[in-house]
Design a protein around this motif. Structure first.
Motif, mmCIF file in Angstrom:
data_model
loop_
_atom_site.group_PDB
_atom_site.id
_atom_site.type_symbol
_atom_site.label_atom_id
_atom_site.label_comp_id
_atom_site.label_asym_id
_atom_site.label_seq_id
_atom_site.Cartn_x
_atom_site.Cartn_y
_atom_site.Cartn_z
ATOM 1 N N ILE A 1 0.660 -1.066 0.040
ATOM 2 C CA ILE A 1 -0.043 -0.142 -0.100
ATOM 3 C C ILE A 1 0.889 1.140 -0.243
ATOM 4 O O ILE A 1 1.613 1.356 0.936
ATOM 5 C CB ILE A 1 -0.913 0.045 1.166
ATOM 6 N N ASP A 2 0.992 1.971 -0.926
ATOM 7 C CA ASP A 2 1.697 3.096 -1.136
ATOM 8 C C ASP A 2 1.127 4.477 -0.729
ATOM 9 O O ASP A 2 -0.057 4.413 -0.092
ATOM 10 C CB ASP A 2 1.893 3.514 -2.787
ATOM 11 N N ASP A 3 1.894 5.265 -0.500
ATOM 12 C CA ASP A 3 1.612 6.649 0.232
ATOM 13 C C ASP A 3 0.351 7.207 -0.383
ATOM 14 O O ASP A 3 -0.259 7.338 -1.460
ATOM 15 C CB ASP A 3 2.778 7.631 0.177
ATOM 16 N N GLY A 4 -0.425 7.870 0.431
ATOM 17 C CA GLY A 4 -1.785 8.548 0.196
ATOM 18 C C GLY A 4 -3.032 7.570 -0.333
ATOM 19 O O GLY A 4 -3.991 8.273 -0.498
ATOM 20 N N VAL A 5 -2.795 6.559 0.201
ATOM 21 C CA VAL A 5 -3.972 5.502 -0.297
ATOM 22 C C VAL A 5 -5.111 5.961 0.704
ATOM 23 O O VAL A 5 -4.868 5.866 2.036
ATOM 24 C CB VAL A 5 -3.285 4.323 -0.272
ATOM 25 N N MET A 6 -6.461 5.879 0.412
ATOM 26 C CA MET A 6 -7.358 5.862 1.306
ATOM 27 C C MET A 6 -8.403 4.738 0.826
ATOM 28 O O MET A 6 -8.660 4.291 -0.108
ATOM 29 C CB MET A 6 -8.398 7.100 0.962
ATOM 30 N N LEU A 7 -8.538 3.933 2.186
ATOM 31 C CA LEU A 7 -9.257 2.892 2.329
ATOM 32 C C LEU A 7 -10.707 3.107 3.092
ATOM 33 O O LEU A 7 -10.631 3.540 4.208
ATOM 34 C CB LEU A 7 -8.856 1.708 2.831
ATOM 35 N N GLY A 8 -12.002 2.858 2.391
ATOM 36 C CA GLY A 8 -13.119 2.613 3.009
ATOM 37 C C GLY A 8 -13.418 1.613 4.236
ATOM 38 O O GLY A 8 -12.313 0.800 4.035
ATOM 39 N N PRO A 9 -14.436 1.623 4.946
ATOM 40 C CA PRO A 9 -14.585 0.584 5.823
ATOM 41 C C PRO A 9 -14.792 -0.644 5.293
ATOM 42 O O PRO A 9 -15.501 -0.779 4.209
ATOM 43 C CB PRO A 9 -15.709 0.972 6.688
ATOM 44 N N GLN A 10 -14.523 -1.639 5.824
ATOM 45 C CA GLN A 10 -14.776 -3.208 5.447
ATOM 46 C C GLN A 10 -14.221 -3.584 4.064
ATOM 47 O O GLN A 10 -14.896 -4.279 3.420
ATOM 48 C CB GLN A 10 -16.383 -3.516 5.509
ATOM 49 N N VAL A 11 -12.891 -2.885 3.821
ATOM 50 C CA VAL A 11 -12.526 -3.582 2.631
ATOM 51 C C VAL A 11 -11.521 -4.772 2.761
ATOM 52 O O VAL A 11 -10.917 -5.065 3.759
ATOM 53 C CB VAL A 11 -11.293 -2.330 2.064
ATOM 54 N N GLY A 12 -11.879 -5.522 1.797
ATOM 55 C CA GLY A 12 -11.262 -6.964 1.698
ATOM 56 C C GLY A 12 -10.037 -7.081 0.897
ATOM 57 O O GLY A 12 -10.084 -6.862 -0.345
ATOM 58 N N ILE A 13 -8.923 -7.410 1.288
ATOM 59 C CA ILE A 13 -7.689 -7.541 0.575
ATOM 60 C C ILE A 13 -7.108 -9.053 0.769
ATOM 61 O O ILE A 13 -6.921 -9.291 1.769
ATOM 62 C CB ILE A 13 -6.411 -6.743 0.813
ATOM 63 N N PHE A 14 -7.428 -9.960 -0.308
ATOM 64 C CA PHE A 14 -7.090 -11.185 -0.374
ATOM 65 C C PHE A 14 -5.936 -11.577 -1.307
ATOM 66 O O PHE A 14 -5.911 -11.102 -2.582
ATOM 67 C CB PHE A 14 -8.452 -12.060 -1.049
ATOM 68 N N THR A 15 -5.161 -12.312 -0.544
ATOM 69 C CA THR A 15 -3.915 -12.923 -1.386
ATOM 70 C C THR A 15 -3.839 -14.261 -1.777
ATOM 71 O O THR A 15 -2.873 -14.709 -2.166
ATOM 72 C CB THR A 15 -2.642 -12.038 -0.791
ATOM 73 N N VAL A 16 -4.649 -14.876 -1.268
ATOM 74 C CA VAL A 16 -4.760 -16.456 -1.139
ATOM 75 C C VAL A 16 -6.040 -16.855 -1.934
ATOM 76 O O VAL A 16 -7.124 -16.431 -1.800
ATOM 77 C CB VAL A 16 -4.509 -17.038 0.284
ATOM 78 N N ASN A 17 -5.994 -17.987 -2.630
ATOM 79 C CA ASN A 17 -6.949 -18.657 -3.301
ATOM 80 C C ASN A 17 -6.554 -20.256 -3.404
ATOM 81 O O ASN A 17 -5.591 -20.401 -3.392
ATOM 82 C CB ASN A 17 -7.278 -17.996 -4.703
ATOM 83 N N HIS A 18 -7.670 -20.852 -3.598
ATOM 84 C CA HIS A 18 -7.296 -22.516 -4.136
ATOM 85 C C HIS A 18 -7.190 -22.527 -5.509
ATOM 86 O O HIS A 18 -7.676 -21.792 -6.200
ATOM 87 C CB HIS A 18 -8.581 -23.129 -3.368
ATOM 88 N N GLU A 19 -6.466 -23.420 -5.838
ATOM 89 C CA GLU A 19 -6.383 -23.857 -7.017
ATOM 90 C C GLU A 19 -7.593 -24.618 -7.608
ATOM 91 O O GLU A 19 -8.118 -25.271 -6.934
ATOM 92 C CB GLU A 19 -5.195 -25.015 -7.175
ATOM 93 N N PRO A 20 -8.281 -24.206 -8.694
ATOM 94 C CA PRO A 20 -9.670 -24.516 -8.963
ATOM 95 C C PRO A 20 -9.584 -26.340 -9.244
ATOM 96 O O PRO A 20 -10.581 -26.901 -9.128
ATOM 97 C CB PRO A 20 -9.969 -23.757 -10.478
ATOM 98 N N LYS A 21 -8.465 -26.939 -9.907
ATOM 99 C CA LYS A 21 -8.724 -28.432 -10.279
ATOM 100 C C LYS A 21 -8.308 -29.161 -9.104
ATOM 101 O O LYS A 21 -8.608 -30.170 -9.010
ATOM 102 C CB LYS A 21 -7.807 -28.548 -11.088
ATOM 103 N N ASN A 22 -7.692 -28.426 -8.052
ATOM 104 C CA ASN A 22 -7.437 -29.029 -6.616
ATOM 105 C C ASN A 22 -7.494 -28.294 -5.422
ATOM 106 O O ASN A 22 -6.653 -27.687 -5.191
ATOM 107 C CB ASN A 22 -5.885 -30.038 -7.034
ATOM 108 N N ILE A 23 -8.587 -28.326 -4.776
ATOM 109 C CA ILE A 23 -8.823 -27.284 -3.694
ATOM 110 C C ILE A 23 -7.779 -27.405 -2.706
ATOM 111 O O ILE A 23 -7.865 -26.470 -1.552
ATOM 112 C CB ILE A 23 -10.312 -27.412 -2.978
ATOM 113 N N ARG A 24 -7.226 -28.494 -2.513
ATOM 114 C CA ARG A 24 -6.302 -28.726 -1.417
ATOM 115 C C ARG A 24 -4.827 -27.857 -1.680
ATOM 116 O O ARG A 24 -4.076 -28.030 -0.589
ATOM 117 C CB ARG A 24 -5.910 -30.313 -1.297
ATOM 118 N N VAL A 25 -4.654 -27.400 -2.862
ATOM 119 C CA VAL A 25 -3.533 -26.667 -3.207
ATOM 120 C C VAL A 25 -4.064 -25.027 -3.129
ATOM 121 O O VAL A 25 -4.851 -24.577 -3.718
ATOM 122 C CB VAL A 25 -3.142 -26.749 -4.617
ATOM 123 N N ILE A 26 -3.184 -24.350 -2.448
ATOM 124 C CA ILE A 26 -3.398 -23.011 -2.249
ATOM 125 C C ILE A 26 -2.424 -22.250 -3.057
ATOM 126 O O ILE A 26 -1.160 -22.572 -3.025
ATOM 127 C CB ILE A 26 -3.283 -22.718 -0.793
#
Length: 91
Positions: A8-33
């Motif tokens: 997050i660089d300088d001067g950024v404004m975030l409203g309430p309840q913003v979700g920042i997600f960096t993780v997801n499951h592999e669609p073909k194998n949900i055990r793989v993140i």
């Protein structure tokens, strides 16, 4: 959720309840993140309840409207809204 990196660089404004997600499951194998970083560049505005999905970059001076879901990069100086977020105008 941030098993990946969040930048997050300088001067950024975030409203309430913003979700920042960096993780997801592999669609073909949900055990793989998989992880991908999220970068919010200088002076961007992120509205309330916006969700940023793994691997996106929000450009410098960009505005993301309330309730949007960002699935792809938002260019610099752009207003984006919706589910999924789409560019509606250039600033």
């Amino acid at each position: 959720m941030s098993a990946g990196s969040i930048y997050i660089d300088d001067g950024v404004m975030l409203g309430p309840q913003v979700g920042i997600f960096t993780v997801n499951h592999e669609p073909k194998n949900i055990r793989v993140i998989k992880t991908a970083s999220v970068h919010i560049k200088k002076n961007a505005w992120i509205g309330a309840r916006v969700n940023l999905l793994p691997g996106v970059t929000i450009g410098e001076n960009a505005i993301v409207g309330t309730g949007s879901v960002v699935t792809h990069d938002i260019p610099d100086n752009t207003v984006a809204v919706g589910v999924p977020a789409k560019k509606i105008k250039k600033i």
